[in-house]
Write an enzyme that holds these catalytic residues in place. Structure first.
Site, mmCIF file in Angstrom:
data_model
loop_
_atom_site.group_PDB
_atom_site.id
_atom_site.type_symbol
_atom_site.label_atom_id
_atom_site.label_comp_id
_atom_site.label_asym_id
_atom_site.label_seq_id
_atom_site.Cartn_x
_atom_site.Cartn_y
_atom_site.Cartn_z
ATOM 1 N N LYS A 112 5.089 -4.997 4.686
ATOM 2 C CA LYS A 112 5.643 -3.567 4.530
ATOM 3 C C LYS A 112 6.695 -3.073 5.543
ATOM 4 O O LYS A 112 7.591 -2.279 5.272
ATOM 5 C CB LYS A 112 4.449 -2.688 4.317
ATOM 6 C CG LYS A 112 3.753 -2.682 3.282
ATOM 7 C CD LYS A 112 3.057 -1.594 2.889
ATOM 8 C CE LYS A 112 2.276 -1.793 1.554
ATOM 9 N NZ LYS A 112 1.014 -0.627 1.417
ATOM 10 N N LYS A 172 3.326 -10.772 -5.608
ATOM 11 C CA LYS A 172 2.228 -9.884 -6.088
ATOM 12 C C LYS A 172 2.696 -8.745 -7.139
ATOM 13 O O LYS A 172 3.697 -8.243 -6.831
ATOM 14 C CB LYS A 172 1.570 -9.040 -4.813
ATOM 15 C CG LYS A 172 0.131 -8.589 -5.187
ATOM 16 C CD LYS A 172 -0.317 -7.823 -4.003
ATOM 17 C CE LYS A 172 0.436 -6.582 -3.419
ATOM 18 N NZ LYS A 172 -0.061 -5.961 -2.506
ATOM 19 N N LYS A 215 3.547 -1.727 -7.005
ATOM 20 C CA LYS A 215 4.143 -0.362 -7.440
ATOM 21 C C LYS A 215 5.705 -0.500 -6.951
ATOM 22 O O LYS A 215 6.581 0.305 -7.374
ATOM 23 C CB LYS A 215 3.433 0.668 -6.919
ATOM 24 C CG LYS A 215 2.039 0.827 -6.780
ATOM 25 C CD LYS A 215 1.442 1.838 -5.988
ATOM 26 C CE LYS A 215 0.112 1.453 -6.037
ATOM 27 N NZ LYS A 215 -0.809 2.689 -5.357
#
Ligand code: TYM
Length: 333
Positions: A114, A198, A201
Site C-alpha cells: 500500500k 487481487k 476496491k
C-alpha cells in the site's frame, strides 16, 4: 464453548465480489449458527489511514452496514457497529503499539504494497494499521476471526501481540489468542483483468471487479469482457497450472455454487469460455443481483441503518469498556 467471532470491513466504497466470497459470505454462515456470538465492525479508523473524503466516508459507513444486512447478516443475532464510536479501540491500540515491535511491523507485506515506492510519504496510521486491528480483535476476547487470505499476516501479528502482552505483564490468558478462519479454496479472489492481481476496491479499472452494487447488465458485461486465455477449459486441476484467469473464474463459480473446484472443472471440461461465461454470469446475477437491489433499498432508509449502528454501539461499547478498564489496571495506569 461458544465461538466469539469478530471481523471488520473498511468503509472505503466499492465493496466487491472478493469481499463477499472471501469474507462476508462466511460471516453470514457463522452468524446463522446459533452457537456463535458474532461481532461485525465497520472499521472507519482503518479507512482514514489513507486520505478519505469526509462526506463519502460517512456515506460509505452506511453502505457497509447495508451490505452486511443485504448479504444476510441478521442484526438481531449479531452486533454491528462502527469502530470510531467505541473509543476503547484507539486507546487499546496505543497500549498494544507499545507491546508490538517495529521489527514485526516492518515485515507486513500489505504495508509495503500500500505504501508503494515512497514509504516515507505513507501515514504513520497505515504503518501501525495491524496494531489497531489487534486492538479490535482482542478487546472482545474473540476466539475466531473470519477473513480473506490477505489478512493472514495481520492475524499472526495479532496473536504475537496478545502473547507478548500476556507474558510481559504476567497476565496469563488475559488476551485470548484468536484463530483465523480463512477458507481453504476461495480466500483470494483475483482481478477480472489480471489473474495474478487481487480483486481490489482501489483498482482504477471498474472492469477488474464485480461491485456488490452492480446491476444485471454491469455484471454480464464485466464477465463478458473478463480476461481469459485461448485454450478451452481444462479437463483436470493440473491443467490449470499457469492459467490464472481460468482458475479464478472457475473458483468464483465454485464458490457461488458452494461446490468444489474439481466438480466445476469436470462440468465444464473441454468447453469454451463463452459458454462457461454465460453460466457464470447467470450465477452472479442470481446471487449478487438480489444483494445489489437490497443494498439500494436499505440506503433509502438512513434512519434504520443509523439505528442498527447505535444499537450495536451500546453493546460493543459495554464489552470493550470493561476490557479496557482491565487493560488499564494491568498496565499500571
Ligand atoms: P478489507 O476492508 O480490506 O476487506 C474486508 C474483507 O474482505 C477480504 N477481501 C478479500 N477476500 C478474498 N479475495 C479478495 N480479493 C479480497 N479482498 C478483500 C479481506 O481479507 C477482509 O476479510 N484489515 C481488514 C479490516 C479489519 C479487520 C479487523 C478484519 C480491521 N480490523 C479485525 C478482521 C478483524 C481489511 O482491511 O479488510
Amino acid at each position: 464453548m461458544k465461538k466469539k467471532i469478530f471481523s471488520g470491513v473498511q468503509p472505503t466504497g466499492n465493496l466487491h465480489l472478493g469481499n463477499y466470497l472471501g469474507a462476508i459470505k462466511n460471516f453470514v454462515e457463522l452468524n446463522n449458527d446459533e452457537e456463535n456470538k458474532c461481532i461485525f465492525c465497520v472499521v472507519d479508523l482503518h479507512a482514514i489511514t489513507v486520505k478519505q473524503n469526509p462526506k463519502e466516508l460517512r456515506s460509505n459507513i452506511r453502505e457497509t452496514v447495508a451490505t452486511f444486512l443485504a448479504s444476510g447478516i441478521d442484526a438481531n443475532k449479531s452486533i454491528i457497529f462502527n469502530q470510531s464510536t467505541v473509543s476503547a479501540h484507539s486507546e487499546a491500540a496505543w497500549v498494544l503499539g507499545c507491546v508490538a515491535r517495529t521489527g514485526w511491523l516492518n515485515r507486513m507485506t500489505q504495508f509495503k504494497e500500500k505504501a508503494g515506492k515512497d514509504k516515507e510519504k505513507a501515514s504513520l496510521g497505515l504503518y501501525s494499521y495491524p496494531v489497531l486491528m489487534a486492538a479490535d480483535i482482542l478487546l472482545y476476547d474473540s476466539t475466531h476471526v473470519p477473513v480473506g487470505n490477505d489478512q493472514k499476516q495481520h492475524l499472526e501479528l495479532c496473536r504475537d501481540i496478545a502473547q507478548k502482552f500476556n507474558i510481559d505483564f504476567a497476565a496469563d490468558n488475559f488476551f485470548k489468542v484468536p484463530e483465523p478462519l480463512i477458507q481453504k479454496d476461495f480466500s483470494r479472489i483475483m482481478s477480472l483483468k489480471d489473474g495474478l492481481k487481487k480483486m481490489s476496491k482501489s483498482d482504477l479499472s471498474d472492469f477488474s471487479r464485480i461491485n456488490l452494487t452492480d446491476d444485471e447488465d454491469q455484471i454480464i458485461s464485466k464477465i463478458k469482457k473478463s480476461k481469459t486465455d485461448t485454450l478451452p477449459l481444462p479437463n483436470n486441476f493440473n491443467e490449470l497450472e499457469n492459467r490464472p484467469e481460468a482458475k479464478n473464474l472457475l473458483g468464483i463459480y465454485s464458490s457461488l455454487k458452494n461446490s468444489d473446484l474439481e466438480k466445476t472443472i469436470k462440468n465444464f471440461a473441454g468447453k469454451n469460455f463463452s459458454e462457461f461465461k454465460e453460466n457464470l454470469s447467470q450465477e452472479l446475477v442470481d446471487k449478487i443481483g438480489p444483494i445489489s437491489l437490497e443494498i439500494k433499498k436499505l440506503l433509502g432508509d438512513k434512519g434504520y441503518l443509523d439505528k442498527i449502528l447505535s444499537n450495536g454501539f451500546e453493546k460493543a461499547n459495554e464489552i470493550a469498556t470493561k476490557k479496557m478498564k482491565n487493560i488499564r489496571e494491568i498496565v499500571g495506569f
